[in-house]
Design an enzyme around this catalytic site. Structure first.
Site, PDB file in Angstrom:
ATOM      1  N   GLY A 146      -0.691   4.556  -4.462  1.00 24.12           N
ATOM      2  CA  GLY A 146       0.757   4.418  -4.584  1.00 24.12           C
ATOM      3  C   GLY A 146       1.199   3.151  -5.280  1.00 24.12           C
TER       4      GLY A 146
ATOM      5  N   ASP B  73     -10.244   3.949  -3.571  1.00 24.54           N
ATOM      6  CA  ASP B  73      -9.085   4.683  -3.071  1.00 24.54           C
ATOM      7  C   ASP B  73      -9.269   6.161  -3.381  1.00 24.54           C
ATOM      8  OD1 ASP B  73      -6.568   5.656  -2.363  1.00 24.54           O
ATOM      9  OD2 ASP B  73      -5.537   3.879  -3.106  1.00 24.54           O
TER      10      ASP B  73
ATOM     11  N   CYS C 113       0.847  -1.185   0.000  1.00 25.31           N
ATOM     12  CA  CYS C 113       0.000   0.000   0.000  1.00 25.31           C
ATOM     13  C   CYS C 113       0.884   1.236   0.000  1.00 25.31           C
ATOM     14  CB  CYS C 113      -0.924   0.002   1.217  1.00 25.31           C
ATOM     15  SG  CYS C 113      -1.970   1.471   1.243  1.00 25.31           S
TER      16      CYS C 113
END
Length: 345
Positions: free
Chosen positions: A265, A260, A98
């Site tokens: 990322g 998200d 993550c």
């Protein structure tokens, strides 16, 4: 007015620090979890899934969390060079990587003294994620932390131009790429959608349909561990994959239709690897990636060629900002019929 402590209760008390990166929440668990056993971080991930999943639900689900909450549990790493190990959790279970969490944890590790001697202008933090060791670099000056960049595990294009049958949409061509987790990528225009303007529910429905189709029709694998060989979600893009100074937008729908809020990322990592594989970006060319939901920005670039098993891979650098949003303690009472939480879809 001085408020009293919680009255006597028969459940655990869990302390957390809440942050967000580009609008995406991160609930860092700092106290109250039982000991997590396992010789490796991946083994610890299996242990919490099998023995402590009720605590994930307590912190991620309502009434203490919400459908799109995200969490991080700090654990010991088996790697001597790691400053900390971490397990990621969400509405469905436990991720392997993550990026928004790594950005937040970089600041957290410096601010909360997990690194004994911070250095200026940057302090390096080695974070052992389930996918492997991730190197974070935290801006640090006069006792204050700032932006964070990180180098993730080798990222690679798993497969391109894959045809899948998506119910309600027919034959769709997708790319699949790995950035610590595997994602399917598809241009939202195929569904008549705009990642910056369309309703979130419509984007979620399209992305979820793609995810389900890929899971059922494409055999996935990973050269390091089968624990990493699963599709985490689908990222809808604006189709602007050619290198440009202008931001390119995307929306990531992962786990159980979780959205998200950040540019994602690990998704940026996977997307850079995909663009590099297609010859659309070169080493050290920096691109900006915008969240279609919040408009927040991460930057990303491929900094080094490498390999991952049989795959030609790159090390990708992603950068962004994380911010603190609060400190909380949570508990439960055994008489509470909703003590294990619930998800309101």
């Amino acid at each position: 007015m001085d408020f009293p402590k919680l009255p006597p209760h028969d459940g655990p008390c869990l302390s957390v620090v809440d942050m967000h990166t580009g609008g995406e929440p991160l609930r860092i668990i700092v106290n109250g979890y039982p000991t997590v056993t396992g010789d490796t971080v991946l083994a610890k991930r299996r242990y919490v899934r099998e023995h402590l999943d009720h605590l994930r639900k307590l912190l991620m689900f309502e009434p203490r969390g919400h459908y799109d909450m995200y969490g991080a549990l700090l654990v010991e790493s088996e790697l001597a060079e790691a400053d900390l190990g971490v397990l990621f959790m969400h509405n469905e279970g436990y991720s392997t990587m993550c990026g928004h969490a790594v950005i937040a944890l970089g600041r957290f590790a410096v601010d909360y003294g997990l690194v004994k001697t911070p250095t200026s202008p940057e302090t390096r933090i080695n974070i052992h994620c389930p996918c492997g060791l991730v190197k974070a670099f935290v801006e640090y000056s006069n006792g204050k932390t700032g932006a964070v960049r990180f180098h993730s595990v080798p990222a690679f294009a798993f497969a391109t131009d894959v045809e899948v049958t998506v119910p309600g949409y027919g034959e769709i061509t997708v790319d699949i790429s790995y950035g610590g987790a595997l994602y399917a990528f598809v241009n939202a225009e195929i569904f008549g959608l705009d990642v910056n303007k369309s309703r979130t529910r419509d984007l979620v429905d399209a992305a979820t349909a793609v995810t389900n189709a890929v899971k059922s029709q494409v055999k996935l694998h990973h050269p390091v561990s089968e624990d990493l060989a699963f599709l985490y979600g689908t990222i809808l893009t604006d189709g602007k994959d050619d290198f440009s100074d202008q931001p390119t937008s995307n929306v990531c729908v992962f786990a159980d239709a979780q959205v998200d809020r950040s540019p994602t990322g690990s998704g940026v990592t996977a997307r850079i690897a995909l663009q590099y594989h297609k010859g659309l970006i070169q080493l050290n060319e920096t691109r900006s990636f915008k969240s279609g939901t919040t408009g927040t920005i991460f930057t990303g670039k491929a900094v080094e060629e490498t390999t991952c098993g049989e795959f030609r891979a790159v090390v990708v650098e992603v950068a962004g900002h994380a911010y603190y949003s609060g400190v909380s303690s949570f508990t439960l009472e055994n008489e509470d019929s909703l003590k294990n939480g619930f998800l309101l879809r």
